[in-house]
Design a protein around this motif. Sequence first.
Motif, PDB file in Angstrom:
ATOM      1  N   PRO A   1      62.621 -25.405   3.836  1.00  0.00           N
ATOM      2  CA  PRO A   1      61.718 -26.127   2.928  1.00  0.00           C
ATOM      3  C   PRO A   1      60.400 -26.530   3.590  1.00  0.00           C
ATOM      4  CG  PRO A   1      63.965 -26.902   2.648  1.00  0.00           C
ATOM      5  CD  PRO A   1      63.987 -25.967   3.812  1.00  0.00           C
ATOM      6  N   GLU A   2      60.457 -26.911   4.855  1.00  0.00           N
ATOM      7  CA  GLU A   2      59.233 -27.289   5.569  1.00  0.00           C
ATOM      8  C   GLU A   2      58.298 -26.095   5.727  1.00  0.00           C
ATOM      9  OE1 GLU A   2      57.782 -29.300   9.808  1.00  0.00           O
ATOM     10  OE2 GLU A   2      59.918 -29.109   9.337  1.00  0.00           O
ATOM     11  N   GLU A   3      58.879 -24.925   6.030  1.00  0.00           N
ATOM     12  CA  GLU A   3      58.066 -23.721   6.184  1.00  0.00           C
ATOM     13  C   GLU A   3      57.465 -23.283   4.853  1.00  0.00           C
ATOM     14  OE1 GLU A   3      60.701 -22.050   9.966  1.00  0.00           O
ATOM     15  OE2 GLU A   3      61.007 -21.259   7.949  1.00  0.00           O
ATOM     16  N   LEU A   4      58.219 -23.443   3.781  1.00  0.00           N
ATOM     17  CA  LEU A   4      57.690 -23.131   2.452  1.00  0.00           C
ATOM     18  C   LEU A   4      56.546 -24.074   2.100  1.00  0.00           C
ATOM     19  CD1 LEU A   4      60.979 -22.442   0.456  1.00  0.00           C
ATOM     20  CD2 LEU A   4      59.194 -20.781   1.040  1.00  0.00           C
ATOM     21  N   SER A   5      56.657 -25.334   2.511  1.00  0.00           N
ATOM     22  CA  SER A   5      55.583 -26.304   2.275  1.00  0.00           C
ATOM     23  C   SER A   5      54.324 -25.919   3.038  1.00  0.00           C
ATOM     24  CB  SER A   5      56.048 -27.706   2.692  1.00  0.00           C
ATOM     25  OG  SER A   5      55.002 -28.639   2.571  1.00  0.00           O
ATOM     26  N   VAL A   6      54.516 -25.444   4.277  1.00  0.00           N
ATOM     27  CA  VAL A   6      53.379 -24.989   5.084  1.00  0.00           C
ATOM     28  C   VAL A   6      52.697 -23.794   4.417  1.00  0.00           C
ATOM     29  CG1 VAL A   6      52.762 -23.859   7.255  1.00  0.00           C
ATOM     30  CG2 VAL A   6      54.239 -25.874   7.275  1.00  0.00           C
ATOM     31  N   LEU A   7      53.502 -22.844   3.917  1.00  0.00           N
ATOM     32  CA  LEU A   7      52.939 -21.677   3.240  1.00  0.00           C
ATOM     33  C   LEU A   7      52.178 -22.087   1.984  1.00  0.00           C
ATOM     34  CD1 LEU A   7      52.653 -18.625   2.824  1.00  0.00           C
ATOM     35  CD2 LEU A   7      54.882 -18.664   1.664  1.00  0.00           C
ATOM     36  N   GLN A   8      52.753 -22.991   1.214  1.00  0.00           N
ATOM     37  CA  GLN A   8      52.098 -23.458  -0.003  1.00  0.00           C
ATOM     38  C   GLN A   8      50.774 -24.133   0.310  1.00  0.00           C
ATOM     39  OE1 GLN A   8      54.288 -26.462  -2.146  1.00  0.00           O
ATOM     40  NE2 GLN A   8      53.152 -26.119  -4.042  1.00  0.00           N
ATOM     41  N   LEU A   9      50.766 -24.988   1.323  1.00  0.00           N
ATOM     42  CA  LEU A   9      49.529 -25.671   1.707  1.00  0.00           C
ATOM     43  C   LEU A   9      48.489 -24.676   2.199  1.00  0.00           C
ATOM     44  CD1 LEU A   9      47.909 -28.253   2.240  1.00  0.00           C
ATOM     45  CD2 LEU A   9      48.999 -28.371   4.498  1.00  0.00           C
ATOM     46  N   SER A  10      48.925 -23.687   2.993  1.00  0.00           N
ATOM     47  CA  SER A  10      47.989 -22.684   3.521  1.00  0.00           C
ATOM     48  C   SER A  10      47.345 -21.900   2.392  1.00  0.00           C
ATOM     49  CB  SER A  10      48.725 -21.734   4.465  1.00  0.00           C
ATOM     50  OG  SER A  10      49.242 -22.417   5.581  1.00  0.00           O
ATOM     51  N   CYS A  11      48.137 -21.485   1.418  1.00  0.00           N
ATOM     52  CA  CYS A  11      47.589 -20.738   0.280  1.00  0.00           C
ATOM     53  C   CYS A  11      46.677 -21.618  -0.569  1.00  0.00           C
ATOM     54  CB  CYS A  11      48.729 -20.184  -0.571  1.00  0.00           C
ATOM     55  SG  CYS A  11      49.666 -18.861   0.231  1.00  0.00           S
ATOM     56  N   LYS A  12      47.035 -22.875  -0.710  1.00  0.00           N
ATOM     57  CA  LYS A  12      46.205 -23.821  -1.459  1.00  0.00           C
ATOM     58  C   LYS A  12      44.848 -23.990  -0.789  1.00  0.00           C
ATOM     59  CE  LYS A  12      46.137 -28.747  -2.719  1.00  0.00           C
ATOM     60  NZ  LYS A  12      46.908 -30.030  -2.651  1.00  0.00           N
TER      61      LYS A  12
ATOM     62  N   ILE B   1      38.668 -11.239   0.055  1.00  0.00           N
ATOM     63  CA  ILE B   1      39.959 -11.139   0.741  1.00  0.00           C
ATOM     64  C   ILE B   1      39.804 -11.474   2.218  1.00  0.00           C
ATOM     65  CG2 ILE B   1      41.746  -9.503   1.462  1.00  0.00           C
ATOM     66  CD1 ILE B   1      41.472  -8.191  -1.268  1.00  0.00           C
ATOM     67  N   LEU B   2      38.714 -11.029   2.838  1.00  0.00           N
ATOM     68  CA  LEU B   2      38.464 -11.376   4.238  1.00  0.00           C
ATOM     69  C   LEU B   2      38.312 -12.879   4.406  1.00  0.00           C
ATOM     70  CD1 LEU B   2      35.953  -8.580   5.341  1.00  0.00           C
ATOM     71  CD2 LEU B   2      38.333  -8.842   6.053  1.00  0.00           C
ATOM     72  N   CYS B   3      37.611 -13.508   3.465  1.00  0.00           N
ATOM     73  CA  CYS B   3      37.437 -14.964   3.511  1.00  0.00           C
ATOM     74  C   CYS B   3      38.781 -15.658   3.358  1.00  0.00           C
ATOM     75  CB  CYS B   3      36.467 -15.391   2.409  1.00  0.00           C
ATOM     76  SG  CYS B   3      36.138 -17.167   2.345  1.00  0.00           S
ATOM     77  N   PHE B   4      39.611 -15.171   2.429  1.00  0.00           N
ATOM     78  CA  PHE B   4      40.938 -15.751   2.209  1.00  0.00           C
ATOM     79  C   PHE B   4      41.794 -15.628   3.469  1.00  0.00           C
ATOM     80  CE2 PHE B   4      45.365 -15.524   0.845  1.00  0.00           C
ATOM     81  CZ  PHE B   4      45.463 -16.606  -0.015  1.00  0.00           C
ATOM     82  N   CYS B   5      41.792 -14.439   4.063  1.00  0.00           N
ATOM     83  CA  CYS B   5      42.598 -14.217   5.279  1.00  0.00           C
ATOM     84  C   CYS B   5      42.070 -15.035   6.448  1.00  0.00           C
ATOM     85  CB  CYS B   5      42.615 -12.732   5.628  1.00  0.00           C
ATOM     86  SG  CYS B   5      43.518 -11.696   4.454  1.00  0.00           S
ATOM     87  N   ARG B   6      40.743 -15.150   6.527  1.00  0.00           N
ATOM     88  CA  ARG B   6      40.148 -15.961   7.609  1.00  0.00           C
ATOM     89  C   ARG B   6      40.560 -17.419   7.467  1.00  0.00           C
ATOM     90  NH1 ARG B   6      39.243 -18.411  11.182  1.00  0.00           N
ATOM     91  NH2 ARG B   6      37.479 -18.529  12.624  1.00  0.00           N
ATOM     92  N   SER B   7      40.634 -17.873   6.225  1.00  0.00           N
ATOM     93  CA  SER B   7      41.065 -19.244   5.981  1.00  0.00           C
ATOM     94  C   SER B   7      42.527 -19.432   6.375  1.00  0.00           C
ATOM     95  CB  SER B   7      40.865 -19.604   4.508  1.00  0.00           C
ATOM     96  OG  SER B   7      41.331 -20.903   4.236  1.00  0.00           O
ATOM     97  N   LEU B   8      43.366 -18.444   6.054  1.00  0.00           N
ATOM     98  CA  LEU B   8      44.785 -18.532   6.438  1.00  0.00           C
ATOM     99  C   LEU B   8      44.953 -18.627   7.949  1.00  0.00           C
ATOM    100  CD1 LEU B   8      46.627 -15.976   4.107  1.00  0.00           C
ATOM    101  CD2 LEU B   8      46.784 -18.467   4.036  1.00  0.00           C
ATOM    102  N   GLY B   9      44.049 -17.973   8.680  1.00  0.00           N
ATOM    103  CA  GLY B   9      44.173 -17.950  10.136  1.00  0.00           C
ATOM    104  C   GLY B   9      43.335 -18.982  10.853  1.00  0.00           C
ATOM    105  N   GLU B  10      42.610 -19.822  10.121  1.00  0.00           N
ATOM    106  CA  GLU B  10      41.725 -20.798  10.753  1.00  0.00           C
ATOM    107  C   GLU B  10      42.518 -21.851  11.534  1.00  0.00           C
ATOM    108  OE1 GLU B  10      39.276 -23.362  12.283  1.00  0.00           O
ATOM    109  OE2 GLU B  10      38.780 -21.334  11.653  1.00  0.00           O
ATOM    110  N   PHE B  11      42.089 -22.087  12.766  1.00  0.00           N
ATOM    111  CA  PHE B  11      42.795 -23.029  13.637  1.00  0.00           C
ATOM    112  C   PHE B  11      41.852 -24.049  14.282  1.00  0.00           C
ATOM    113  CE2 PHE B  11      44.266 -24.288  17.851  1.00  0.00           C
ATOM    114  CZ  PHE B  11      45.492 -24.855  17.550  1.00  0.00           C
ATOM    115  N   GLY B  12      40.877 -23.552  15.066  1.00  0.00           N
ATOM    116  CA  GLY B  12      40.072 -24.439  15.911  1.00  0.00           C
ATOM    117  C   GLY B  12      39.282 -25.486  15.154  1.00  0.00           C
ATOM    118  N   ALA B  13      38.507 -25.052  14.151  1.00  0.00           N
ATOM    119  CA  ALA B  13      37.693 -26.006  13.391  1.00  0.00           C
ATOM    120  C   ALA B  13      38.568 -26.968  12.605  1.00  0.00           C
ATOM    121  CB  ALA B  13      36.749 -25.247  12.448  1.00  0.00           C
ATOM    122  N   THR B  14      39.701 -26.456  12.098  1.00  0.00           N
ATOM    123  CA  THR B  14      40.592 -27.290  11.288  1.00  0.00           C
ATOM    124  C   THR B  14      41.227 -28.394  12.109  1.00  0.00           C
ATOM    125  OG1 THR B  14      41.081 -25.429   9.811  1.00  0.00           O
ATOM    126  CG2 THR B  14      42.611 -27.275   9.791  1.00  0.00           C
TER     127      THR B  14
END
Length: 230
Positions: A7-18, A155-168
């Motif tokens: 459930p925690e991992e599903l929550s992470v996926l949901q938040l990432s897609c959001k 799609i590139l913007c969406f994928c970049r957002s999914l992978g964003e780490f440092g600034a976040t």
Amino acid sequence: MMFSLTPEELSVLQLSCKVAASCLVVSIIPAICVGWFLARKEFWGKSFIETLVFLPLVLPPVVPGYLLLQVFGSRGIIGQYLAPLGIDFAFNWKGAVLASAVMGFPLLVQSIRLAIELVDQRLEMAAKTLGASSLGAIFHVTLPLASSGILIGAILCFCRSLGEFGATITFVGNISNETRTLPLAMYSLMQQPDTEAAIQRLIVLSLSVAFLALWFAQWFHRYQKKRLGR
């Protein structure tokens, strides 16, 4: 099972897609405007504007994250005036959207710009001679013909957002159920013992989402080329 998400991992996926979807929604119209402007207009200082737009691509992600904190934090240059209005970006998911948008915007603009540059301006002129306004020519000629590039950029913007780490992580931290997206969740798991299986599940999940998104972008590009007879 290794690939059965908790459930925690599903929550992470949901938040990432959001976060990624919200990033794309707030970025797409400004990116189309900026991409068209850079593709169609020549003006003094254009190189300076281009440099500002694409600067996040070459900066360490921590730098934009720190600048966002200084500007939009609760005591930031702009954030101190937004806080009394109930608008707060620091340390919540809206700030994650802003950080992702800053990092993904250049990719979106560049793809849109290149797509618009490939559209023959004589087609726009022909539409105008047939009675279309300048705005009508853009909506009925330029953007439909550039739709493949716009989609790929999205799609590139969406994928970049999914992978964003440092600034976040610099701007909004790593807060469970609030700002902990897929990359931050993997980072958190790496700091704990006996979490290899969970890390592997999130890696497979990230690879699957990114692969499907990029595959669809390439398929749509080929489809558009065939449809237009290129």
